[in-house]
Design an enzyme around this catalytic site. Structure first.
Site, PDB file in Angstrom:
ATOM      1  N   LYS A 196       0.896  -1.061   0.029  1.00 24.49           N
ATOM      2  CA  LYS A 196      -0.039  -0.143   0.038  1.00 24.49           C
ATOM      3  C   LYS A 196       1.064   1.237   0.129  1.00 24.49           C
ATOM      4  O   LYS A 196       1.772   1.482   1.090  1.00 24.49           O
ATOM      5  CB  LYS A 196      -0.891  -0.133   1.385  1.00 24.49           C
ATOM      6  CG  LYS A 196      -1.823   1.235   1.421  1.00 24.49           C
ATOM      7  CD  LYS A 196      -2.471   1.110   2.544  1.00 24.49           C
ATOM      8  CE  LYS A 196      -3.658   2.167   2.680  1.00 24.49           C
ATOM      9  NZ  LYS A 196      -4.854   2.358   3.711  1.00 24.49           N
ATOM     10  N   LYS A 249      -1.803  -1.625  -4.248  1.00 25.49           N
ATOM     11  CA  LYS A 249      -2.695  -0.416  -4.024  1.00 25.49           C
ATOM     12  C   LYS A 249      -1.751   0.932  -4.063  1.00 25.49           C
ATOM     13  O   LYS A 249      -0.724   1.060  -3.377  1.00 25.49           O
ATOM     14  CB  LYS A 249      -3.492  -0.573  -2.696  1.00 25.49           C
ATOM     15  CG  LYS A 249      -4.453   0.855  -2.193  1.00 25.49           C
ATOM     16  CD  LYS A 249      -4.913   0.545  -1.017  1.00 25.49           C
ATOM     17  CE  LYS A 249      -5.742   1.496  -0.396  1.00 25.49           C
ATOM     18  NZ  LYS A 249      -6.483   1.280   0.553  1.00 25.49           N
TER      19      LYS A 249
HETATM   20  C1  PBG Z   1      -6.820   3.654   5.554  1.00 26.47           C
HETATM   21  C2  PBG Z   1      -7.238   3.596   4.087  1.00 26.47           C
HETATM   22  C3  PBG Z   1      -7.224   4.646   3.356  1.00 26.47           C
HETATM   23  C4  PBG Z   1      -7.913   4.010   2.064  1.00 26.47           C
HETATM   24  C5  PBG Z   1      -8.049   2.599   2.472  1.00 26.47           C
HETATM   25  N1  PBG Z   1      -7.911   2.307   3.703  1.00 26.47           N
HETATM   26  C6  PBG Z   1      -6.798   5.892   3.190  1.00 26.47           C
HETATM   27  C7  PBG Z   1      -5.175   6.155   3.464  1.00 26.47           C
HETATM   28  O1  PBG Z   1      -4.389   5.239   3.813  1.00 26.47           O
HETATM   29  O2  PBG Z   1      -4.784   7.249   3.780  1.00 26.47           O
HETATM   30  C8  PBG Z   1      -7.786   4.620   0.458  1.00 26.47           C
HETATM   31  C9  PBG Z   1      -8.871   3.820  -0.388  1.00 26.47           C
HETATM   32  C10 PBG Z   1      -9.131   4.786  -1.613  1.00 26.47           C
HETATM   33  O3  PBG Z   1      -8.706   5.834  -1.724  1.00 26.47           O
HETATM   34  O4  PBG Z   1     -10.014   4.245  -2.273  1.00 26.47           O
HETATM   35  N2  PBG Z   1      -6.529   2.633   6.086  1.00 26.47           N
HETATM   36 ZN    ZN Z   2      -5.810   3.393   8.146  1.00 29.13          ZN
END
Ligand code: PBG
Ligand code: ZN
Length: 326
Positions: A196, A249
């Site tokens: 991520k 992601k």
């Molecule tokens: C937080 C989380 C985020 C997303 C999913 N879970 C935001 C971040 O990490 O700041 C983003 C998903 C999206 O933008 O569709 N755990």
């Molecule tokens: Zn989070």
């Protein structure tokens, strides 16, 4: 010897021949549909930053999930917005927490008609809005692990099929696997947000889910997009810790990483097409500059072609509708 008359266009002659030759076939079965459930909400609220996606009150959840299942989408991913946040993220693992209640309702009413995936993170639930717990001015890894395991177990107890840790804390897969097994949930799947990235494409989600950090940013735990080798180490580590499904992601600007993962590892791969990817398409479509249906299918097929076995996307319902009509 006569040179064969090579004509690749022969394979594009008619619609039916083109259908026969299709190498990558997108299906509703490839899709995972996110839903947002908000505690103490009376009726659906349109997300301003994500047109077409609503924040749901608990009482609308079963109907919504049923309509998703009817489109032949096999799974949902549940995100919760609690009415109270604290510094420990207590409402993330409360047995009467919003996500826990939503899952039990879905289970009670829909049985195994749809697979339920839950987000395991703390950012919506903590006052600081970080994915881990804060100690001083830092995000503390190991105390966060402890809380994340409680979140995963409470979700499993409510009936989650798959838990999806997204906090990017080191050791989160190992810790959660251990605690799930100890609690008798060795059949609960872990789909980790393995790679991520710290991405500016998450902004619409942060507005939608009220999860923006109150100080600093997520750069000390999420991956930098400059480092593909480091991304592969994250995937490798999750596999070593016993993950069942890895995730890359965001998706569209990261197709190289999906392909790299496909090549290097024999593990199921999910790709998360994030809120910013959705917003780019939606905004252009609302301006009339692109054809939303066609562009959506093209992007999702490309993500599958890169090597993803499944795609988390806010286009799940609309894409499944289009595919089912074909
Ligand atoms: C937080 C989380 C985020 C997303 C999913 N879970 C935001 C971040 O990490 O700041 C983003 C998903 C999206 O933008 O569709 N755990
Ligand atoms: Zn989070």
């Amino acid at each position: 010897m006569s040179f064969p008359n090579l004509r690749l266009r022969r394979l594009r002659k008619t619609g039916k021949i083109r259908e026969l030759l299709e190498e990558v076939r997108l299906s509703p079965k490839d899709l995972i549909c996110p839903i947002f459930v908000q505690e103490n909400l009376n009726s659906r609220v349109q997300g301003e930053s994500m047109p077409g996606m609503d924040r749901l009150p608990l009482r609308d959840v079963v109907d919504e999930v049923n309509s998703i299942a009817e489109l032949k989408i096999p799974a949902i991913m549940v995100f919760g917005m609690p009415s109270r946040k604290d510094d420990k993220g207590t409402s993330a693992f409360a047995q009467d927490g919003i996500v826990q209640r939503a899952i039990s309702e879905i289970r009670k009413n829909l049985g195994n008609e749809i697979a339920v995936i839950t987000d395991v993170c703390l950012c919506q639930y903590t006052t600081a809005g970080h994915c881990g717990l804060v100690k001083g001015d830092k995000i503390d890894n190991d105390s966060s692990l402890e809380t994340l395991t409680k979140v995963a177990v409470s979700q499993a107890q409510s009936g989650a099929d798959v838990v999806s840790p997204s906090a990017m804390m080191d050791g989160q897969v190992k810790a959660i696997r251990q605690r799930l097994d100890d609690a008798g949930f060795s059949d609960v799947v872990i789909m980790s947000h393995s790679a991520k990235h710290r991405s500016s494409l998450y902004s619409p989600f942060k507005d939608m889910a009220h999860s923006a950090p109150k100080f600093g940013d997520r750069k000390t735990y999420q991956l930098p997009y400059t480092n593909p080798k480091e991304a592969m180490r994250e995937v490798e580590t999750d596999i070593a810790e016993g993950v069942d499904i890895v995730m890359i992601k965001p998706a569209l600007p990261y197709l190289d990483l999906i392909a790299m993962t496909r090549e290097k590892f024999n593990v199921p791969i999910s790709a998360y097409s994030v809120s910013g990817e959705y917003a780019l398409v939606k905004a252009a479509a609302m301006k009339g500059w692109i054809d939303e249906k066609e562009v959506t299918l093209e992007i999702l097929t490309a993500i599958k072609r890169a090597g993803a076995d499944m795609i988390v996307t806010y286009f799940s319902k609309s894409a499944a509708k289009t595919l089912n009509e074909k």
